[in-house]
Design an enzyme around this catalytic site. Structure first.
Site, PDB file in Angstrom:
ATOM      1  CB  SER A 240      42.002  47.217  42.787  1.00  0.00           C
ATOM      2  OG  SER A 240      41.000  47.885  42.036  1.00  0.00           O
ATOM      3  N   GLY A 244      36.800  48.764  43.764  1.00  0.00           N
ATOM      4  CA  GLY A 244      35.731  48.645  44.750  1.00  0.00           C
ATOM      5  C   GLY A 244      35.088  49.984  45.056  1.00  0.00           C
ATOM      6  CD  GLU A 263      38.963  40.719  50.167  1.00  0.00           C
ATOM      7  OE1 GLU A 263      39.853  41.578  49.973  1.00  0.00           O
ATOM      8  OE2 GLU A 263      39.080  39.524  49.875  1.00  0.00           O
ATOM      9  CB  CYS A 300      42.721  39.293  50.103  1.00  0.00           C
ATOM     10  SG  CYS A 300      41.875  38.698  48.658  1.00  0.00           S
TER      11      CYS A 300
END
Lengths: 522, 522
Positions: A240, A244, A263, A300
């Site tokens: 998330s 991150g 990411e 993603c």
């Protein structure tokens, strides 16, 4: 078979702090075993072992490093049905998906084994001396070396391909970096099985024990301690945005800051250009929902935003998409937390005065089942509320009705960084596509034509990355062979006696590694 | 000739906020002209112009970009003696040094022009489709693209080679990034002359106006506003650790963080191994002082630390170094601030109970003249006080008397990140050198044998970089052709129609750029 233990440098270790795996399909704990939560001392031990392993591991012959990666792939395959069954139970994902992901995971490991052998990642450069020059020109030789021990955070949505032995681990090991994995609490049994496979592969190929460790835990402090540990030299994370960014702050606040490859978040705009929309809007509507609904939308690269010029053609697309979406059964999501966040995300979108609810999929019949949803918003309203652009992780997407191409292009130009953008583009749309491409190049890591963003090919030309907040560092990719570059840095040797030079830098040792010698590429 | 104006996107601009250049040799202001300090609005205008220039500049044919870089070199050379005179007056550096630096600056620009034409920096990769595979394999094509507008901070100690048209500017322009330079207040006239040369080169080669701007100012807010500007996508900085860390914090705190390449601080250890010390300690002592005293010691790579095993051979080295240093005349330093920091740094070192003052050079006879100094400390005491390891920018160094090789190697292993390490090593020392090399590889960017760290060759195999705090990002170099990589990121194009692909990615367009096609290197 499962023991619920940590793996610290080749040794299993118990802990009094225990947690249970969860079966998202039932909403209940999986009772066969409980799992050890790591203490800060466990994290420190894993990091110390990784540091101790760095020198021996990073200086092994490349062939041996490649064999280690291949042995991991073989050991994972040898886990057989037990791995697939456990991963399905812990994630709610179907066996076909997990089987495919296992193939991808093994394929990634073998790709990086081949990359290690290829050797070009060392980027060898030699500038020979010229003692007659005034001032004398020295002899300089450059190669890339590994950064040091790497921390990897397993992702919930790829329990194999982006978890314990996933792309971050494979690329870091390929670069010559020992790895400490923080396993995701959503699939601890899967993580243990894979950690066992790595540990067996390390032993059978003669790796130093600290080349791999797995620490688990439900407390944030496990991951925080890992990123803060002075022996860790880089971080790979998929998850998330909040998670991150928390790790980014820790990495930046260290006495010695380190690179972090997080990411995080994307809505992956799909732009349907007018001729494509007119020619095949109905087919696109159905294909869009197939991409959107894949894997319960937990990718993603899920297409969370569709932009097109408003009118009857867009109505036809929305009708087709709506029909397809209405027929979508609710799918079990990875965790209760992800399902709750999905429900909240949809509710926030629906509560926006600018947003119209187009339709929903079938209602869930069990716990943690995400009900698909499609929304629309006018192009002029899209940027009015940040909530319209927040990633809603699951089967939810927003169609943006733009007044014209100018508004569409201007809107795209104001999006945050994204992993992907997709163009549906017919030949007659190429002029509009040519206007969009420079805007998209600034905004995303991968631009897809006439396809869909889900499905991330593991190859040499893949970029799975993109400007902030898609990732914390747009200069790299986390999928594909170029991912090895994330864990390397250059070192130059000046006038070094041949006996002390790393062998690859001696004259004549650059066969087939694309060295640059005196400016010319071999 | 000088007007004291800013350069915003090809236009000169005045300001009511004025400051004077200083002549460090006299300590007085240079009265011929005063210089404009930029407002935050000026910074914003420069950044907006750079953003507007990005699309046209980054998509120019590479040949045209290369010609721009070459035209800058030619325009700088055409400034003739006026540039040398002004730079000498503003920095206190002698004409021979500035003339050499001008040659290096022009050479760097031409090196990057050649690098632009070479084209390998685009790192083209093509994976062709395989529609028969299950699932079908897409066509993927990757290239590196420029990040966007770049902010460059001129360094005081290289008024040409690391200032307005220095290595950071040259490599960013080569990558395709417009540049906004924050000029160093210590050489505003030099900066204006070079900015004029760049502006003329941009006009004569048809560049978009915003490709280059120069903002000056004495307030920190100018640089802070520049790094915080949302249009800036990367930062190049050479200067103090405090200054670099302040910019790092701003870059990390932006809503969208950006890469920062700050080259900050190093003491550049020189390690004299026992046989080399015995065989040539006296000669090494004199050569060491020659390196130390060059340019008044104002080099990032100045040898601020010498480590050797204690004994009569080290005494002989110290005697020779002391003799050479005692004969060193005091040299005018770049600014009053740098001279004051030098005096404070020496005083702090001398005040440490662990430190012995070996000798000093001649006393200064004018303002801002730095008096050389040599200190010694026992190896077991080196890490007792961080002050022993702080960079003292100027002709000052500390000799570390280690009890034995084990203590020496352990001490080196605990140093912070450095730009360079130097080994004085004879053949009989190779076993000890082989023990040291893995330690040094973890700590520094460049390892020199039997030379000195000053003198940074501009070539293909140079690394001017290193682990924190030598730089903020060890994954790169700020000198040499590889510096272009700092300002690039990968983008992948999936199943893109040939008409929309960037030309370099079309089939057959990869001649001589080392493309990787279907995994094989062309």
């Amino acid at each position: 078979m499962l023991k619920g233990e940590l793996f610290i440098a080749g040794e299993r270790r118990a802990s009094s702090d225990r947690f249970q795996g969860q079966d998202p399909a039932t909403g209940a704990a999986i009772e066969d075993v409980s799992f050890a939560g790591a203490s800060e001392a466990d994290v420190a031990d894993a990091c110390a072992a990784a540091e101790a392993a760095f020198a021996p591991y990073s200086t092994l012959p490349l062939e041996q490093r490649a064999q280690f990666l291949e042995a991991i792939a073989t050991e994972i395959e040898a886990l057989g049905d037990a791995l697939v069954e456990r991963a399905c139970r812990e994630t709610g994902l179907p066996p076909a998906r997990i089987t495919g992901e296992r193939g991808r995971t093994a394929g990634q490991l073998r790709l990086f084994a081949a990359e290690v052998r290829d050797g070009r990642w060392q980027r060898v450069r030699i500038d020979h001396a010229d003692p007659a020059r005034i001032p004398p020109k020295p002899d300089l030789r450059l190669r890339m070396i590994p950064l040091g021990p790497v921390a990897v955070f397993g992702a919930s949505n790829f329990p194999l391909a982006f978890s314990v032995a996933g792309g971050d681990t494979a690329s870091a090991l390929a670069a010559g970096c020992p790895v400490v994995v923080k396993g995701h609490r959503a699939h601890p049994g899967t993580a243990e099985l894979v950690a066992g496979a790595i540990t067996r592969a390390a032993a059978s190929t003669g790796m130093p024990a600290g080349v791999f460790s797995l620490v688990n835990g439900t407390s944030r402090r496990v991951g925080e301690a890992l990123v803060a540990d002075p022996r860790i030299q880089a971080v790979g994370f998929t998850g998330s945005r909040a998670g991150g960014e928390a790790l980014m702050r820790i990495a930046a606040a260290r006495p010695r800051p380190i690179p972090i490859y997080a990411e995080m978040s994307a809505v992956n705009p799909v732009i349907i250009l007018p001729h494509a929309l007119a020619a095949r809007g109905t087919a696109l509507g159905a294909a869009f929902v197939a991409s959107l609904a894949m894997g319960a939308g937990q990718f993603c690269t899920n297409p969370g935003l569709v932009l097109a010029v408003d009118g009857p053609d867009l109505d036809a697309f929305i009708d087709a998409a709506g029909t397809a979406l209405t027929g979508q059964p609710a799918q079990t999501m990875l965790t209760q937390g992800i399902w709750e966040a999905f429900e909240q995300g949809k509710a926030k979108l629906g509560a926006s005065a600018h947003v119209t609810a187009v339709t929903q999929g079938a209602e869930g019949t069990g716990p943690n089942q995400g009900r698909a949803a499609l929304f629309s918003v006018k192009g002029s309203d899209l940027l009015a509320d940040p909530v319209h652009l927040h990633e809603v992780f699951g089967v939810s997407s927003v169609v943006v009705r733009c007044a014209d191409m100018d508004e569409l292009i201007a809107t795209v130009g104001q999006l945050e960084g994204q992993l992907t953008a997709t163009l549906q583009v017919d030949a007659a749309d190429h002029p509009a596509g040519a206007r969009l491409l420079p805007v998209l190049e600034r905004t995303v890591g991968r631009i897809i034509a006439n396809g869909w963003p889900t499905g991330v090919e593991v190859g040499h030309a893949m970029v799975h990355g993109g400007p902030y907040p898609a990732t914390s560092d747009s200069r790299s990719t986390s999928v594909g062979s170029m991912a090895i570059d994330r864990f390397l840095r250059p070192v130059s040797y000046q006038d070094m006696p041949a006996e002390l030079l790393p062998p690859v830098l001696n004259d004549g040792a650059q066969d087939n590694i694309g060295a640059r010698i005196d400016g010319r590429w071999a």
